[in-house]
Design a protein around this motif. Sequence first.
Motif, PDB file in Angstrom:
ATOM      1  N   GLY A   1       0.800  -1.226   0.000  1.00 50.85           N
ATOM      2  CA  GLY A   1       0.000   0.000   0.000  1.00 50.85           C
ATOM      3  C   GLY A   1       0.826   1.265   0.000  1.00 50.85           C
ATOM      4  N   ILE A   2       2.103   1.154   0.329  1.00 50.65           N
ATOM      5  CA  ILE A   2       3.002   2.305   0.267  1.00 50.65           C
ATOM      6  C   ILE A   2       3.611   2.339  -1.126  1.00 50.65           C
ATOM      7  N   ARG A   3       3.346   3.417  -1.854  1.00 48.08           N
ATOM      8  CA  ARG A   3       3.764   3.515  -3.253  1.00 48.08           C
ATOM      9  C   ARG A   3       5.004   4.406  -3.380  1.00 48.08           C
ATOM     10  N   LEU A   4       5.919   3.950  -4.213  1.00 45.35           N
ATOM     11  CA  LEU A   4       7.149   4.703  -4.451  1.00 45.35           C
ATOM     12  C   LEU A   4       7.500   4.637  -5.927  1.00 45.35           C
ATOM     13  N   LEU A   5       7.572   5.803  -6.564  1.00 43.59           N
ATOM     14  CA  LEU A   5       7.964   5.854  -7.973  1.00 43.59           C
ATOM     15  C   LEU A   5       9.478   5.743  -8.112  1.00 43.59           C
ATOM     16  N   PRO A   6       9.975   4.938  -9.057  1.00 44.97           N
ATOM     17  CA  PRO A   6      11.426   4.909  -9.299  1.00 44.97           C
ATOM     18  C   PRO A   6      11.986   6.300  -9.609  1.00 44.97           C
ATOM     19  N   THR A   7      11.198   7.125 -10.311  1.00 43.64           N
ATOM     20  CA  THR A   7      11.642   8.493 -10.621  1.00 43.64           C
ATOM     21  C   THR A   7      11.887   9.284  -9.349  1.00 43.64           C
ATOM     22  N   ASP A   8      10.997   9.116  -8.359  1.00 46.05           N
ATOM     23  CA  ASP A   8      11.184   9.813  -7.088  1.00 46.05           C
ATOM     24  C   ASP A   8      12.459   9.352  -6.392  1.00 46.05           C
ATOM     25  N   LEU A   9      12.752   8.063  -6.512  1.00 45.19           N
ATOM     26  CA  LEU A   9      13.974   7.536  -5.903  1.00 45.19           C
ATOM     27  C   LEU A   9      15.212   8.136  -6.573  1.00 45.19           C
ATOM     28  N   TYR A  10      15.165   8.289  -7.895  1.00 44.80           N
ATOM     29  CA  TYR A  10      16.285   8.917  -8.602  1.00 44.80           C
ATOM     30  C   TYR A  10      16.443  10.379  -8.185  1.00 44.80           C
ATOM     31  N   ILE A  11      15.318  11.089  -8.050  1.00 43.16           N
ATOM     32  CA  ILE A  11      15.358  12.492  -7.612  1.00 43.16           C
ATOM     33  C   ILE A  11      15.952  12.587  -6.212  1.00 43.16           C
ATOM     34  N   LEU A  12      15.495  11.715  -5.324  1.00 44.19           N
ATOM     35  CA  LEU A  12      15.978  11.722  -3.948  1.00 44.19           C
ATOM     36  C   LEU A  12      17.470  11.424  -3.889  1.00 44.19           C
ATOM     37  N   THR A  13      17.915  10.441  -4.660  1.00 45.94           N
ATOM     38  CA  THR A  13      19.332  10.071  -4.672  1.00 45.94           C
ATOM     39  C   THR A  13      20.190  11.203  -5.225  1.00 45.94           C
ATOM     40  N   THR A  14      19.724  11.841  -6.306  1.00 46.21           N
ATOM     41  CA  THR A  14      20.476  12.939  -6.909  1.00 46.21           C
ATOM     42  C   THR A  14      20.594  14.114  -5.948  1.00 46.21           C
ATOM     43  N   ALA A  15      19.472  14.487  -5.330  1.00 41.61           N
ATOM     44  CA  ALA A  15      19.494  15.616  -4.396  1.00 41.61           C
ATOM     45  C   ALA A  15      20.384  15.318  -3.199  1.00 41.61           C
ATOM     46  N   LEU A  16      20.279  14.105  -2.661  1.00 42.85           N
ATOM     47  CA  LEU A  16      21.088  13.735  -1.501  1.00 42.85           C
ATOM     48  C   LEU A  16      22.578  13.733  -1.852  1.00 42.85           C
ATOM     49  N   THR A  17      22.919  13.223  -3.033  1.00 47.21           N
ATOM     50  CA  THR A  17      24.322  13.214  -3.467  1.00 47.21           C
ATOM     51  C   THR A  17      24.862  14.627  -3.597  1.00 47.21           C
ATOM     52  N   ALA A  18      24.063  15.528  -4.202  1.00 47.71           N
ATOM     53  CA  ALA A  18      24.491  16.919  -4.356  1.00 47.71           C
ATOM     54  C   ALA A  18      24.688  17.588  -3.005  1.00 47.71           C
ATOM     55  N   LEU A  19      23.809  17.312  -2.062  1.00 49.67           N
ATOM     56  CA  LEU A  19      23.939  17.911  -0.727  1.00 49.67           C
ATOM     57  C   LEU A  19      25.194  17.396  -0.020  1.00 49.67           C
ATOM     58  N   VAL A  20      25.463  16.100  -0.144  1.00 49.13           N
ATOM     59  CA  VAL A  20      26.673  15.538   0.461  1.00 49.13           C
ATOM     60  C   VAL A  20      27.914  16.190  -0.134  1.00 49.13           C
ATOM     61  N   ILE A  21      27.913  16.385  -1.456  1.00 51.96           N
ATOM     62  CA  ILE A  21      29.063  17.003  -2.120  1.00 51.96           C
ATOM     63  C   ILE A  21      29.295  18.414  -1.601  1.00 51.96           C
ATOM     64  N   VAL A  22      28.219  19.202  -1.479  1.00 50.93           N
ATOM     65  CA  VAL A  22      28.412  20.590  -1.048  1.00 50.93           C
ATOM     66  C   VAL A  22      28.843  20.652   0.416  1.00 50.93           C
ATOM     67  N   PHE A  23      28.354  19.753   1.251  1.00 50.22           N
ATOM     68  CA  PHE A  23      28.792  19.747   2.647  1.00 50.22           C
ATOM     69  C   PHE A  23      30.256  19.305   2.747  1.00 50.22           C
ATOM     70  N   CYS A  24      30.672  18.399   1.888  1.00 55.43           N
ATOM     71  CA  CYS A  24      32.092  18.028   1.853  1.00 55.43           C
ATOM     72  C   CYS A  24      32.939  19.210   1.409  1.00 55.43           C
ATOM     73  N   ILE A  25      32.455  19.956   0.412  1.00 49.02           N
ATOM     74  CA  ILE A  25      33.184  21.144  -0.027  1.00 49.02           C
ATOM     75  C   ILE A  25      33.302  22.148   1.108  1.00 49.02           C
ATOM     76  N   MET A  26      32.217  22.338   1.837  1.00 49.27           N
ATOM     77  CA  MET A  26      32.203  23.340   2.913  1.00 49.27           C
ATOM     78  C   MET A  26      33.151  22.984   4.043  1.00 49.27           C
ATOM     79  N   HIS A  27      33.324  21.706   4.322  1.00 49.51           N
ATOM     80  CA  HIS A  27      34.069  21.306   5.515  1.00 49.51           C
ATOM     81  C   HIS A  27      35.418  20.653   5.230  1.00 49.51           C
TER      82      HIS A  27
END
Length: 291
Positions: free
Chosen positions: A135-161
């Motif tokens: 009953g819990i629905r998850l689109l593969p596209t949403d998973l790709y969006i989530l992974t991309t955003a999370l990766t970008a955030l990790v990269i910028v935090f690594c740059i900052m620190h």
Amino acid sequence: MDWLSVANAAINGIVIGMLLALPALAITLVFGIARFPNAATGDYMTLGAYTTVASQAFLGGSVVTSVFGAMSVTALVSLFFYFWVFRALAERSQVARLIASIGVAFAVRSTITFFAGQDQHVVDVPLVRAWNFGGIRLLPTDLYILTTALTALVIVFCIMHLTPTGRRMRAIADNAELAAASGIRSKRVMIFLWSLTGAFCGLGGALLGIKAVVVPELGWELLMPMFAGVILGGIGSPVGAVLGIVTFSIAQEVASLFAGPPYKIVFAFVILLCVLLLRPQGMFGRPMAAR
């Protein structure tokens, strides 16, 4: 109202919140280093979405190539307005620079409307079937969006620190005068700042274009929720900006189940006001004394 509906709404809120975390982080970095709220952030997102659509339509590129093109174009536009507008106003008040950023927002939106009109557009992505987990629905596209955003955030935090440029950015954000006295050249930091925030806005807009219909007001309508998320997390706190906008987005999506989509932002702002009444500096902000 069953718990599955709430869970699906919360998942959608997490996905939207993570992609909005990219421009929200851009708002926080500009505010912390350049010392003003950049109201053009939403329209930089719109530019990123339209660049993705145009890249697919005229160049026939893949989604990944189009997204990188959107990041590049938005970074260049962000740098252009920095050199043309914001650098010249560096010594002016926050209000003057805020008003200038609103003018930049209108300029970007009017240019988009002039070339693209008011027609609705969509980013061309493959149609996929949602995964269903009891009953819990998850689109593969949403998973790709989530992974991309999370990766970008990790990269910028690594740059900052973990990089010298990031340490210079944090030094200027903490104390610009002391950083200048220590020999830190703010010009290079500002160029990197506006390139980074422009690229993040472009990426956020491209990811949002995958989930939503692309129209000229796409980013402008999300500007207030993004500012609200930054305030909720704590102004000047990058971690707070990310968690604040994700919390705000989840609140919006869950509230839509009870009050309907037109009123979901009202309930989200009610939650924001309640939090700020209990903790005025936001979730991760530091108390500031005024005299």
